[in-house]
Scaffold this motif. Structure first.
Motif, PDB file in Angstrom:
ATOM      1  N   ARG A 134     105.421  59.589  -7.251  1.00  0.00           N
ATOM      2  CA  ARG A 134     106.453  60.252  -8.032  1.00  0.00           C
ATOM      3  C   ARG A 134     106.400  59.827  -9.506  1.00  0.00           C
ATOM      4  O   ARG A 134     105.479  59.152  -9.946  1.00  0.00           O
ATOM      5  CB  ARG A 134     107.829  59.983  -7.410  1.00  0.00           C
ATOM      6  N   GLU A 135     107.417  60.247 -10.249  1.00  0.00           N
ATOM      7  CA  GLU A 135     107.378  60.126 -11.708  1.00  0.00           C
ATOM      8  C   GLU A 135     107.279  58.670 -12.178  1.00  0.00           C
ATOM      9  O   GLU A 135     107.907  57.773 -11.622  1.00  0.00           O
ATOM     10  CB  GLU A 135     108.642  60.765 -12.305  1.00  0.00           C
TER      11      GLU A 135
ATOM     12  N   HIS B  93     103.025  62.924  -9.755  1.00  0.00           N
ATOM     13  CA  HIS B  93     104.065  63.565 -10.548  1.00  0.00           C
ATOM     14  C   HIS B  93     104.079  63.061 -11.996  1.00  0.00           C
ATOM     15  O   HIS B  93     103.381  62.111 -12.355  1.00  0.00           O
ATOM     16  CB  HIS B  93     105.423  63.342  -9.888  1.00  0.00           C
TER      17      HIS B  93
ATOM     18  N   MET C  62     107.962  55.901  -5.052  1.00  0.00           N
ATOM     19  CA  MET C  62     109.048  56.581  -5.746  1.00  0.00           C
ATOM     20  C   MET C  62     109.080  56.229  -7.230  1.00  0.00           C
ATOM     21  O   MET C  62     108.345  55.353  -7.704  1.00  0.00           O
ATOM     22  CB  MET C  62     110.377  56.264  -5.067  1.00  0.00           C
ATOM     23  N   GLU C  63     109.942  56.890  -7.945  1.00  0.00           N
ATOM     24  CA  GLU C  63     109.978  56.839  -9.413  1.00  0.00           C
ATOM     25  C   GLU C  63     110.026  55.404  -9.937  1.00  0.00           C
ATOM     26  O   GLU C  63     110.796  54.578  -9.466  1.00  0.00           O
ATOM     27  CB  GLU C  63     111.196  57.621  -9.919  1.00  0.00           C
TER      28      GLU C  63
END
Length: 258
Positions: A89-90, A59, A113-114
Motif C-alpha cells: 500500500r501507499e 500503491h 499497509m500504509e
C-alpha cells in the motif's frame, strides 16, 4: 500486452513482464525485473536490484529496492526480492540488502499497509500482514502468517515465528516464538488460537501449545530448563517441535522471558 503510461520513466534495460499496468509518474531503474500481471500505481519508485514476481500491486508513493539505511553500506550490488500476489500500500519503503550478494526478501501473499518500512536484509515469509506505520529493522527474520498491528517496531536482528501476532504499538528487541500473541507492552499475551485454527491445528495440539508456553513464560526456570520441560512433559507434534527448535536457537532471548 502491457498498459504503460508514456508519462512513466522506465529505463529501457528494465525487464517488464506481460499484462502489467504502469501508471503515470512511475520511476523504474535499469537493474529491475517485474513479473507478469503487476499493477504499479502513480509515483512509485522501483530501484536497482529489485526482482518482483507476478500479480503484485504497488500503491502510490512506495519505494521498492531503496538504498539500505545502514552506515556499513558502501554502494555494493545487492537485491530486493518480492514474491507473488503481494499488496504493497501507499508510502511503503522496502530497502535492498547492504552487502554484495545479500537479499531482502518478501515472500508471497503478504499485505504491507500504509507507511510500513522493511529494512535491509530482512526475510519475510508468506501470508503476513504488516500494519500501518510498522517499522521492521534490518536483518530480521519473520515467519509465515505473522500479523503486525499498527505502529509496531521490531528492532534489528530479531525473529518472529509462524502465526505470531504483535499488537499495536509494541516495541521489541527479543525474539517472538511461533503461535503467540504479544501485547502492546511487549509481554506474552497467550496463544494465537484464531490463527492456529485457521491453520487447522487440532484443538488438542492448541492446548499442548498453551501448556508449553505456560512452562516457558510462567515457570520459575531459565529458558534452557523450560525447553527441556517442554520436551519431557508436552506430547510431541510438528508444532511443539517448531516451538522447541525456535526457542533453542534464540540468540536475542525471548520476549517477556527473563
Amino acid at each position: 500486452m502491457n498498459d504503460i503510461s508514456p508519462k512513466a520513466e522506465i529505463d529501457p534495460r528494465a525487464k517488464i513482464g506481460q499484462n502489467c499496468k504502469i501508471f503515470p509518474f512511475v520511476y523504474i531503474e535499469g537493474d529491475v525485473e517485474i513479473g507478469d500481471n503487476c499493477i504499479i500505481f502513480p509515483f512509485v519508485s522501483i530501484l536497482n536490484g529489485t526482482r518482483m514476481g507476478g500479480h503484485n500491486k504497488v500503491h502510490q508513493g512506495s519505494v521498492i529496492g531503496a538504498l539500505p539505511q545502514d552506515f556499513n553500506f558502501r554502494g555494493e550490488k545487492s537485491e530486493c526480492i518480492i514474491g507473488e500476489n503481494n499488496i504493497i500500500r501507499e508510502n511503503v519503503v522496502i530497502n535492498r540488502a547492504t552487502h554484495r550478494g545479500g537479499k531482502t526478501v518478501i515472500g508471497d501473499d503478504n499485505v504491507l499497509m500504509e507507511g510500513a518500512h522493511i529494512s535491509h536484509d530482512t526475510k519475510m515469509g508468506n501470508n503476513c500482514v504488516v500494519g500501518y506505520g510498522t517499522k521492521i529493522a534490518g536483518d530480521c527474520e519473520i515467519g509465515n502468517g505473522v500479523i503486525f498491528l499498527s505502529s509496531v517496531i521490531e528492532n534489528a536482528g530479531t525473529r518472529v515465528g509462524d502465526r505470531a501476532m504483535i499488537q499495536a504499538g509494541a516495541t521489541f528487541s527479543s525474539d517472538i516464538p511461533p503461535y503467540v500473541i504479544v501485547n502492546n507492552n511487549g509481554q506474552y499475551g497467550g496463544v494465537n488460537k484464531m490463527m492456529c485454527q485457521f491453520d487447522a491445528i487440532d484443538d488438542k495440539v492448541i492446548k499442548h501449545i498453551g501448556n508449553a508456553y505456560r512452562l516457558v513464560f510462567h515457570g520459575q526456570t531459565s529458558l534452557f530448563d523450560a525447553v527441556n520441560q517442554v520436551r519431557e512433559q508436552i506430547p510431541d507434534s510438528e508444532e511443539i517441535q517448531k516451538i522447541v527448535s525456535f526457542l533453542s536457537e534464540t540468540t536475542k532471548g525471548i520476549v517477556g522471558k527473563k
